[in-house]
Design a protein around this motif. Structure first.
Motif, mmCIF file in Angstrom:
data_model
loop_
_atom_site.group_PDB
_atom_site.id
_atom_site.type_symbol
_atom_site.label_atom_id
_atom_site.label_comp_id
_atom_site.label_asym_id
_atom_site.label_seq_id
_atom_site.Cartn_x
_atom_site.Cartn_y
_atom_site.Cartn_z
ATOM 1 N N GLU A 1 104.001 -28.005 33.512
ATOM 2 C CA GLU A 1 104.861 -28.413 32.404
ATOM 3 C C GLU A 1 104.114 -28.307 31.083
ATOM 4 N N GLY A 2 104.789 -27.742 30.074
ATOM 5 C CA GLY A 2 104.190 -27.575 28.758
ATOM 6 C C GLY A 2 103.451 -26.266 28.568
ATOM 7 N N ARG A 3 103.152 -25.599 29.669
ATOM 8 C CA ARG A 3 102.476 -24.316 29.567
ATOM 9 C C ARG A 3 103.500 -23.185 29.539
ATOM 10 N N ALA A 4 103.038 -21.996 29.166
ATOM 11 C CA ALA A 4 103.931 -20.841 29.152
ATOM 12 C C ALA A 4 104.148 -20.340 30.579
ATOM 13 N N ALA A 5 105.382 -20.010 30.869
ATOM 14 C CA ALA A 5 105.717 -19.384 32.148
ATOM 15 C C ALA A 5 105.960 -17.905 31.890
ATOM 16 N N ASN A 6 105.219 -17.070 32.620
ATOM 17 C CA ASN A 6 105.342 -15.622 32.461
ATOM 18 C C ASN A 6 105.889 -15.032 33.759
ATOM 19 N N LEU A 7 107.111 -14.549 33.710
ATOM 20 C CA LEU A 7 107.761 -14.031 34.912
ATOM 21 C C LEU A 7 107.824 -12.507 34.832
ATOM 22 N N PRO A 8 107.171 -11.817 35.783
ATOM 23 C CA PRO A 8 107.143 -10.358 35.731
ATOM 24 C C PRO A 8 108.319 -9.731 36.471
ATOM 25 N N CYS A 9 108.610 -8.507 36.071
ATOM 26 C CA CYS A 9 109.651 -7.723 36.742
ATOM 27 C C CYS A 9 109.267 -6.255 36.660
ATOM 28 N N ASN A 10 109.289 -5.576 37.782
ATOM 29 C CA ASN A 10 109.058 -4.141 37.812
ATOM 30 C C ASN A 10 110.369 -3.387 37.947
ATOM 31 N N HIS A 11 110.540 -2.384 37.137
ATOM 32 C CA HIS A 11 111.745 -1.537 37.189
ATOM 33 C C HIS A 11 111.325 -0.111 36.888
ATOM 34 N N GLY B 1 117.169 -6.792 26.554
ATOM 35 C CA GLY B 1 116.562 -5.865 25.611
ATOM 36 C C GLY B 1 116.603 -4.446 26.140
ATOM 37 N N LEU B 2 116.377 -3.504 25.240
ATOM 38 C CA LEU B 2 116.375 -2.090 25.614
ATOM 39 C C LEU B 2 114.957 -1.515 25.558
ATOM 40 N N LYS B 3 114.352 -1.538 24.386
ATOM 41 C CA LYS B 3 112.996 -1.005 24.233
ATOM 42 C C LYS B 3 112.075 -2.016 23.558
ATOM 43 N N ASN B 4 112.615 -2.654 22.530
ATOM 44 C CA ASN B 4 111.791 -3.556 21.743
ATOM 45 C C ASN B 4 111.683 -4.926 22.396
ATOM 46 N N ASN B 5 110.609 -5.605 22.062
ATOM 47 C CA ASN B 5 110.490 -6.991 22.502
ATOM 48 C C ASN B 5 111.551 -7.834 21.802
ATOM 49 N N GLU B 6 112.050 -8.818 22.508
ATOM 50 C CA GLU B 6 113.116 -9.661 21.968
ATOM 51 C C GLU B 6 112.727 -11.122 22.108
ATOM 52 N N THR B 7 113.211 -11.921 21.177
ATOM 53 C CA THR B 7 112.973 -13.363 21.235
ATOM 54 C C THR B 7 114.232 -14.084 20.816
ATOM 55 N N ASN B 8 114.549 -15.143 21.528
ATOM 56 C CA ASN B 8 115.625 -16.028 21.088
ATOM 57 C C ASN B 8 115.172 -17.467 21.295
ATOM 58 N N GLU B 9 116.100 -18.387 21.184
ATOM 59 C CA GLU B 9 115.718 -19.800 21.241
ATOM 60 C C GLU B 9 115.266 -20.223 22.628
ATOM 61 N N MET B 10 115.585 -19.430 23.629
ATOM 62 C CA MET B 10 115.213 -19.800 24.987
ATOM 63 C C MET B 10 113.901 -19.156 25.444
ATOM 64 N N ALA B 11 113.715 -17.885 25.093
ATOM 65 C CA ALA B 11 112.622 -17.138 25.702
ATOM 66 C C ALA B 11 112.269 -15.906 24.881
ATOM 67 N N SER B 12 111.184 -15.253 25.328
ATOM 68 C CA SER B 12 110.814 -13.944 24.795
ATOM 69 C C SER B 12 110.820 -12.935 25.926
ATOM 70 N N LEU B 13 111.163 -11.706 25.585
ATOM 71 C CA LEU B 13 111.166 -10.615 26.556
ATOM 72 C C LEU B 13 110.218 -9.546 26.051
ATOM 73 N N ILE B 14 109.223 -9.249 26.882
ATOM 74 C CA ILE B 14 108.251 -8.213 26.548
ATOM 75 C C ILE B 14 108.492 -7.038 27.483
ATOM 76 N N ILE B 15 108.785 -5.869 26.925
ATOM 77 C CA ILE B 15 109.031 -4.659 27.700
ATOM 78 C C ILE B 15 107.888 -3.694 27.427
ATOM 79 N N THR B 16 107.284 -3.175 28.484
ATOM 80 C CA THR B 16 106.166 -2.241 28.300
ATOM 81 C C THR B 16 106.643 -0.974 27.626
ATOM 82 N N GLU B 17 105.694 -0.245 27.069
ATOM 83 C CA GLU B 17 106.050 0.948 26.303
ATOM 84 C C GLU B 17 106.756 1.989 27.172
ATOM 85 N N ASP B 18 106.328 2.112 28.428
ATOM 86 C CA ASP B 18 106.984 3.067 29.333
ATOM 87 C C ASP B 18 108.258 2.495 29.954
ATOM 88 N N ARG B 19 108.560 1.234 29.660
ATOM 89 C CA ARG B 19 109.763 0.526 30.108
ATOM 90 C C ARG B 19 109.827 0.350 31.615
#
Lengths: 114, 115
Positions: free
Chosen positions: B14-24, B50-68
Motif C-alpha cells: 500500500e502506498g507504493r507504485a503498482a506496475n502491471l506489465p502486458c505483452n502484445h 492509448g495508441l502510441k504515446n504514453n497516457e495519464t489520467n486521474e487513475m493511472a499512467s500507461l507506458i507503451i514501448t516504442e515498438d508497441r
C-alpha cells in the motif's frame, strides 16, 4: 458509471422457465452489449446492439435473444433457461473518447438456474 | 485482435507504485491498448487506453514501448481499494469506424495490495 443500471441484480429460477434481464441507460448511447462472465472464461459477448432494432450475435449467443425497441433499454431473454446459463451477466455501453472508445459496464446480474 | 499476455498475479505494498506489465507482440499499427479492472463482484471498470504515446489520467499512467509490443499500467500510489483483476486488451477502434466491436477479456492479472 455512464448511467447504466441492470435489473434484477439477483435472480434464481428453474430450468425451462423464461427469463428476461434488463439493461437501462440514461445517456443516449448508441452501442450496447450483453456479456456473461464465468470462472475460467473471462467475459464473453452474447449479443450487442448498434441502434434501435439493430442487434447482432456475439460469440456465445445460442439460447439467448435480445431486443432493443428504444435507445435506453436493451433486453436479454433466455427463452428456456438451462443450468449452463447460470452466470453473472453484464451490460455495457460504448462511449466515444477523444481517441478510440471507452466501454463502461453495469453492475451485473447474478443468475442462478436450478 | 492481438493476443495479450499478463502475469496471473502480483502483490504491491500500500502506498507504493503498482506496475502491471502486458505483452502484445503481435499488435497491429491501428490497434489500441486498453486497460480495465474488475473489483470482486463488480462490473469491469475502464481505466485508460492509448495508441502510441504514453497516457495519464486521474487513475493511472500507461507506458507503451516504442515498438508497441508491450505496455505497463502504473498505479502511482496503490491503495487497498485497488485490489482487483486488471485486464490488458488490444483492439482496433477508430473514431470513424463506428464499429460495434466487442472487448475480449482474457484472464488478467490479480493485483493484491497489501497493508
Amino acid at each position: 458509471d455512464a448511467g447504466i443500471t441492470q435489473s434484477p441484480r439477483h435472480k434464481v429460477t428453474e430450468t425451462g422457465t423464461p427469463v428476461t434481464l434488463r439493461c437501462h441507460q440514461t445517456e443516449n448511447h448508441r452501442y450496447m452489449y450483453w456479456y456473461r462472465q464465468d470462472p475460467g472464461h473471462g467475459l464473453r459477448l452474447i449479443h450487442y446492439s448498434y441502434g434501435v432494432k439493430d442487434t447482432d450475435k456475439g460469440e456465445v449467443s445460442d439460447g439467448y435473444s435480445v431486443s432493443r425497441s428504444k435507445t435506453e433499454d436493451f433486453l436479454l431473454t433466455l427463452e428456456s433457461a438451462t443450468s449452463s446459463q447460470t452466470s453473472v451477466y453484464f451490460c455495457a455501453i460504448k462511449e466515444l473518447a477523444s481517441e478510440g472508445y471507452e466501454q463502461f459496464f453495469g453492475p451485473g446480474t447474478r443468475l442462478t438456474v436450478l | 485482435d492481438a493476443k495479450t499476455t499478463q502475469p496471473p498475479s502480483m502483490d504491491c505494498a500500500e502506498g507504493r507504485a503498482a506496475n502491471l506489465p502486458c505483452n502484445h507482440s503481435t499488435i497491429s499499427g491501428n490497434e489500441y491498448v486498453y486497460w480495465y479492472r474488475q473489483i470482486h463482484s463488480q462490473g469491469p471498470q475502464y481505466i485508460i487506453h492509448g495508441l502510441k504515446n504514453n497516457e495519464t489520467n486521474e487513475m493511472a499512467s500507461l507506458i507503451i514501448t516504442e515498438d508497441r509490443k508491450s505496455s505497463t499500467l502504473i498505479l502511482p500510489h496503490a491503495t487497498l481499494r485497488d485490489t482487483a483483476v486488471y485486464y490488458c486488451i488490444v483492439r482496433a477502434d477508430t473514431i470513424s469506424s463506428g464499429s460495434a466491436r466487442q472487448l475480449t477479456f482474457g484472464s488478467g492479472t490479480q493485483l493484491t495490495v497489501l497493508p
